[in-house]
Design a protein around this motif. Structure first.
Motif, PDB file in Angstrom:
ATOM      1  N   GLU A  18       0.834  -1.204   0.000  1.00  0.00           N
ATOM      2  CA  GLU A  18       0.000   0.000   0.000  1.00  0.00           C
ATOM      3  C   GLU A  18       0.868   1.253   0.000  1.00  0.00           C
ATOM      4  O   GLU A  18       0.581   2.224  -0.707  1.00  0.00           O
ATOM      5  CB  GLU A  18      -0.919  -0.013   1.228  1.00  0.00           C
ATOM      6  N   ALA A  60      -3.529 -10.752  -3.316  1.00  0.00           N
ATOM      7  CA  ALA A  60      -3.784  -9.314  -3.479  1.00  0.00           C
ATOM      8  C   ALA A  60      -3.574  -8.834  -4.907  1.00  0.00           C
ATOM      9  O   ALA A  60      -3.774  -7.658  -5.196  1.00  0.00           O
ATOM     10  CB  ALA A  60      -2.880  -8.525  -2.539  1.00  0.00           C
ATOM     11  N   GLU A  62      -5.126  -9.112  -7.804  1.00  0.00           N
ATOM     12  CA  GLU A  62      -6.244  -8.502  -8.530  1.00  0.00           C
ATOM     13  C   GLU A  62      -6.498  -7.066  -8.059  1.00  0.00           C
ATOM     14  O   GLU A  62      -6.674  -6.158  -8.866  1.00  0.00           O
ATOM     15  CB  GLU A  62      -7.502  -9.346  -8.361  1.00  0.00           C
ATOM     16  N   ALA A  63      -6.486  -6.850  -6.757  1.00  0.00           N
ATOM     17  CA  ALA A  63      -6.717  -5.502  -6.215  1.00  0.00           C
ATOM     18  C   ALA A  63      -5.571  -4.561  -6.578  1.00  0.00           C
ATOM     19  O   ALA A  63      -5.800  -3.391  -6.907  1.00  0.00           O
ATOM     20  CB  ALA A  63      -6.888  -5.568  -4.700  1.00  0.00           C
ATOM     21  N   VAL A  64      -4.351  -5.066  -6.538  1.00  0.00           N
ATOM     22  CA  VAL A  64      -3.182  -4.249  -6.884  1.00  0.00           C
ATOM     23  C   VAL A  64      -3.234  -3.854  -8.356  1.00  0.00           C
ATOM     24  O   VAL A  64      -3.013  -2.687  -8.706  1.00  0.00           O
ATOM     25  CB  VAL A  64      -1.871  -5.005  -6.557  1.00  0.00           C
ATOM     26  N   ALA A  66      -5.871  -3.607 -10.228  1.00  0.00           N
ATOM     27  CA  ALA A  66      -6.969  -2.656 -10.421  1.00  0.00           C
ATOM     28  C   ALA A  66      -6.542  -1.249 -10.008  1.00  0.00           C
ATOM     29  O   ALA A  66      -6.834  -0.272 -10.707  1.00  0.00           O
ATOM     30  CB  ALA A  66      -8.195  -3.100  -9.630  1.00  0.00           C
ATOM     31  N   ARG A  67      -5.834  -1.144  -8.891  1.00  0.00           N
ATOM     32  CA  ARG A  67      -5.389   0.187  -8.450  1.00  0.00           C
ATOM     33  C   ARG A  67      -4.349   0.758  -9.410  1.00  0.00           C
ATOM     34  O   ARG A  67      -4.389   1.955  -9.743  1.00  0.00           O
ATOM     35  CB  ARG A  67      -4.819   0.103  -7.043  1.00  0.00           C
TER      36      ARG A  67
END
Length: 99
Positions: A18, A60, A62-64, A66-67
Motif C-alpha cells: 500500500e 492481493a 487482482e486488487a493491486v 486494479a489500483r
C-alpha cells in the motif's frame, strides 16, 4: 521505498505494498515532469508497475492491478476513460422528483 527494495523483499506485507502504491501515485507528477519524452515516461511507469506487480502476493494481485490501472488511466499510461466530472446518482425506482 523504491521499486528495487520492494522487489528484494521476500514477503511483501500489505502495508508495504500500500505504501508503494501511495508513493507511486504521489510521485507521478515528478516522474512526468522529469521525463524528457513520452517514451521515458512510459519506461519509468512500466518499471514501477512491474516491480509492484512482482511484489504483490497472489491473494492481493487482482486488487493491486486494479489500483495500478486506475493510476495509469489517470496519468495517461493505460487506456481507459478518465472521469472529469461527477455525475449524480441515479434516482431510486419510483422516485419522480428531479435531482
Amino acid at each position: 521505498m523504491d521499486s528495487i527494495s520492494l522487489l528484494q523483499e521476500t514477503s511483501t506485507t500489505p502495508e508495504a505494498l500500500e505504501a508503494e502504491l501511495d508513493a507511486l501515485e504521489s510521485e507521478m507528477p515528478n516522474i512526468q515532469a522529469r521525463a524528457a519524452n513520452m517514451f521515458v515516461l512510459a519506461g519509468a511507469w512500466a518499471e514501477r508497475h512491474d516491480a509492484i506487480v512482482a511484489a504483490a502476493p497472489p491473494a492481493a494481485l487482482e486488487a493491486v492491478e486494479a489500483r495500478l490501472r486506475r493510476i495509469g488511466i489517470r496519468w495517461g499510461m493505460m487506456p481507459g476513460a478518465r472521469m472529469t466530472a461527477q455525475f449524480p446518482a441515479l434516482p431510486a425506482a419510483g422516485d419522480t422528483s428531479t435531482p
